[in-house]
Design an enzyme around this catalytic site. Structure first.
Site, short mmCIF file in Angstrom:
data_model
loop_
_atom_site.label_atom_id
_atom_site.label_comp_id
_atom_site.label_asym_id
_atom_site.label_seq_id
_atom_site.Cartn_x
_atom_site.Cartn_y
_atom_site.Cartn_z
N TYR A 39 0.84 -1.19 0.00
CA TYR A 39 0.00 0.00 0.00
C TYR A 39 0.87 1.24 0.00
O TYR A 39 2.09 1.16 0.18
CB TYR A 39 -0.96 -0.01 1.20
CG TYR A 39 -0.30 0.28 2.53
CD1 TYR A 39 0.51 -0.66 3.15
CD2 TYR A 39 -0.47 1.51 3.17
CE1 TYR A 39 1.12 -0.40 4.37
CE2 TYR A 39 0.13 1.78 4.39
CZ TYR A 39 0.92 0.82 4.98
OH TYR A 39 1.53 1.08 6.18
N ARG A 58 8.40 4.64 -4.44
CA ARG A 58 8.41 3.62 -3.37
C ARG A 58 7.41 2.51 -3.67
O ARG A 58 7.69 1.33 -3.45
CB ARG A 58 8.11 4.27 -2.02
CG ARG A 58 8.14 3.27 -0.87
CD ARG A 58 8.12 3.94 0.48
NE ARG A 58 6.85 4.61 0.73
CZ ARG A 58 6.62 5.40 1.78
NH1 ARG A 58 7.59 5.62 2.67
NH2 ARG A 58 5.46 5.98 1.96
N ARG A 106 -5.69 -21.15 -3.11
CA ARG A 106 -4.66 -20.88 -2.10
C ARG A 106 -3.41 -21.75 -2.28
O ARG A 106 -3.49 -22.98 -2.21
CB ARG A 106 -5.25 -21.12 -0.71
CG ARG A 106 -4.35 -20.71 0.44
CD ARG A 106 -5.01 -20.95 1.78
NE ARG A 106 -4.18 -20.47 2.88
CZ ARG A 106 -3.17 -21.15 3.40
NH1 ARG A 106 -2.86 -22.33 2.92
NH2 ARG A 106 -2.45 -20.63 4.39
N LYS A 151 6.43 -1.91 2.01
CA LYS A 151 5.25 -1.34 2.66
C LYS A 151 4.08 -2.31 2.48
O LYS A 151 3.17 -2.08 1.69
CB LYS A 151 4.96 0.05 2.07
CG LYS A 151 4.16 0.95 2.99
CD LYS A 151 4.23 2.39 2.49
CE LYS A 151 3.19 3.29 3.11
NZ LYS A 151 3.21 3.40 4.55
N GLU A 183 12.15 2.31 14.47
CA GLU A 183 11.25 3.38 14.03
C GLU A 183 9.97 3.27 14.85
O GLU A 183 9.88 2.46 15.77
CB GLU A 183 10.96 3.26 12.53
CG GLU A 183 10.33 1.94 12.12
CD GLU A 183 10.10 1.81 10.62
OE1 GLU A 183 10.00 2.82 9.91
OE2 GLU A 183 10.00 0.65 10.16
N LEU A 207 11.06 1.24 7.20
CA LEU A 207 10.49 1.72 5.96
C LEU A 207 11.25 2.98 5.55
O LEU A 207 11.55 3.82 6.39
CB LEU A 207 9.01 2.07 6.17
CG LEU A 207 8.32 2.54 4.89
CD1 LEU A 207 8.02 1.36 3.98
CD2 LEU A 207 7.04 3.30 5.21
N1 PMP Z 1 7.69 3.76 9.17
C1 PMP Z 1 6.54 3.08 9.14
C2 PMP Z 1 6.51 1.70 9.70
C3 PMP Z 1 5.38 3.66 8.60
O1 PMP Z 1 4.23 2.99 8.55
C4 PMP Z 1 5.45 5.01 8.13
C5 PMP Z 1 4.22 5.69 7.60
N2 PMP Z 1 4.00 5.35 6.27
C6 PMP Z 1 6.69 5.68 8.16
C7 PMP Z 1 7.78 5.01 8.70
C8 PMP Z 1 6.84 7.06 7.61
O2 PMP Z 1 6.86 7.01 6.21
P1 PMP Z 1 6.35 8.25 5.34
O3 PMP Z 1 7.14 9.42 5.79
O4 PMP Z 1 6.67 7.87 3.94
O5 PMP Z 1 4.89 8.37 5.59
#
Ligand code: PMP
Length: 286
Positions: A39, A58, A106, A151, A183, A207
């Site tokens: 997503y 991305r 599946r 993602k 994070e 991410l």
């Molecule tokens: N880390 C994670 C796990 C996230 O879900 C997000 C939000 N998308 C971010 C970092 C921040 O990414 P972005 O600045 O691209 O929204």
């Protein structure tokens, strides 16, 4: 209290706009069965996309990593259409895009020749006054998989962690793997020590945040020093400022950090965060 959220009035599913109650997918959709999909969330400040190409890039990267064939060139005009259909062309909003591998009997391996399931909608977001927020943040163990650069819609570890934070009266988590912060459950983390900013380098354990890229660009432009290195939890007592970034988080100050019921950090200064917030706001409102 938990924010209940709301449904959009219309969604785009596999080529058609429809009300959400009519938008259904098969129980054999691999997104449903395996979380086999990705997503993306792109912000629009009063109708203007912010770093759209980076979000699309991305998305392209994530599709390639999990080998879902999908033509991303159709997305941009549809994103504007989503905003306009939702009446959000003058408001602060975001567009959600989700692509799963599609529907097939599946199997663990990827089936050949199936059509991806594609969902998109626009939703309003509160993108003002982020400078005033002071988040109370829970330190949690990072028990996610080792491809956090993808993602993926398979967010169970993130949602379990965030559920613990929200029900405990916190605003977000800061995740820790092997003694270092990775994070947030849905944000990137930055630590300020003696005027130097530390943030985790890109790689499979976080991410690659688009807001992270913007913040580092601002640091370079303003001459604020930073180092991309994993920050150890044991150094938290030296920290002056912590902030979290994200598409909807923007640049949010961490007011306090809690681990096993104890407060291990309370925000003292906030000068660097404030400088970054000011410049970030300027760039988003240009
Ligand atoms: N880390 C994670 C796990 C996230 O879900 C997000 C939000 N998308 C971010 C970092 C921040 O990414 P972005 O600045 O691209 O929204």
């Amino acid at each position: 209290m938990k924010n209940k959220g709301s449904y959009p009035s219309e969604v785009y599913l596999n080529g058609e706009w429809m009300p959400p109650q009519e938008a259904t997918v098969s129980v054999f959709d691999r997104g449903f069965m395996f979380g086999d999909g990705i997503y993306e969330v792109t912000p629009f400040y009063r109708g203007k996309p912010f770093h759209l190409q980076e979000h699309l890039e991305r998305l392209r990267y994530c599709l390639a990593q999990i080998k879902i064939p999908f033509d991303i060139t159709i997305l941009e005009p549809l994103m504007f259409e989503a905003l306009s259909r939702a009446g959000l062309t003058e408001k602060d909003a975001a567009v959600y895009i989700q692509i799963s591998r599609g529907t097939a009997p599946r199997t663990h391996y990827f089936p050949d020749d199936i059509k991806p399931t594609f969902l998109m909608y626009a939703f309003p977001v509160q993108l003002e006054n982020f400078q005033q927020k002071r988040w109370k943040v829970l330190v949690s163990e990072d028990f996610r998989w080792q491809r956090c650069d993808i993602k993926s819609t398979a967010l169970l570890a993130n949602t379990m962690s965030n559920e613990e934070a929200i029900t405990g009266g916190y605003d977000e988590n800061l995740l820790v793997r092997e003694g270092c912060f990775t994070e947030g459950s849905h944000s990137t983390a930055f630590f300020v020590v003696d005027g130097m900013i530390y943030t985790r380098p890109e790689g499979p354990l976080i991410l690659s945040g688009i807001t992270r890229k913007v913040v580092l660009e601002i640091c370079r432009d303003l001459g604020i020093s930073y180092e991309e290195v994993a920050f150890p939890v044991v150094r938290v007592s030296e920290v002056d400022e912590i902030f979290l970034t994200g598409t909807t988080t923007q640049i949010t100050t961490v007011g306090s950090l809690h681990y096993e019921g104890e407060e291990i950090f309370r925000s003292q200064k906030g000068e660097i965060t404030a400088r970054l917030q000011e410049e970030f706001e300027r760039r988003t409102r240009k």
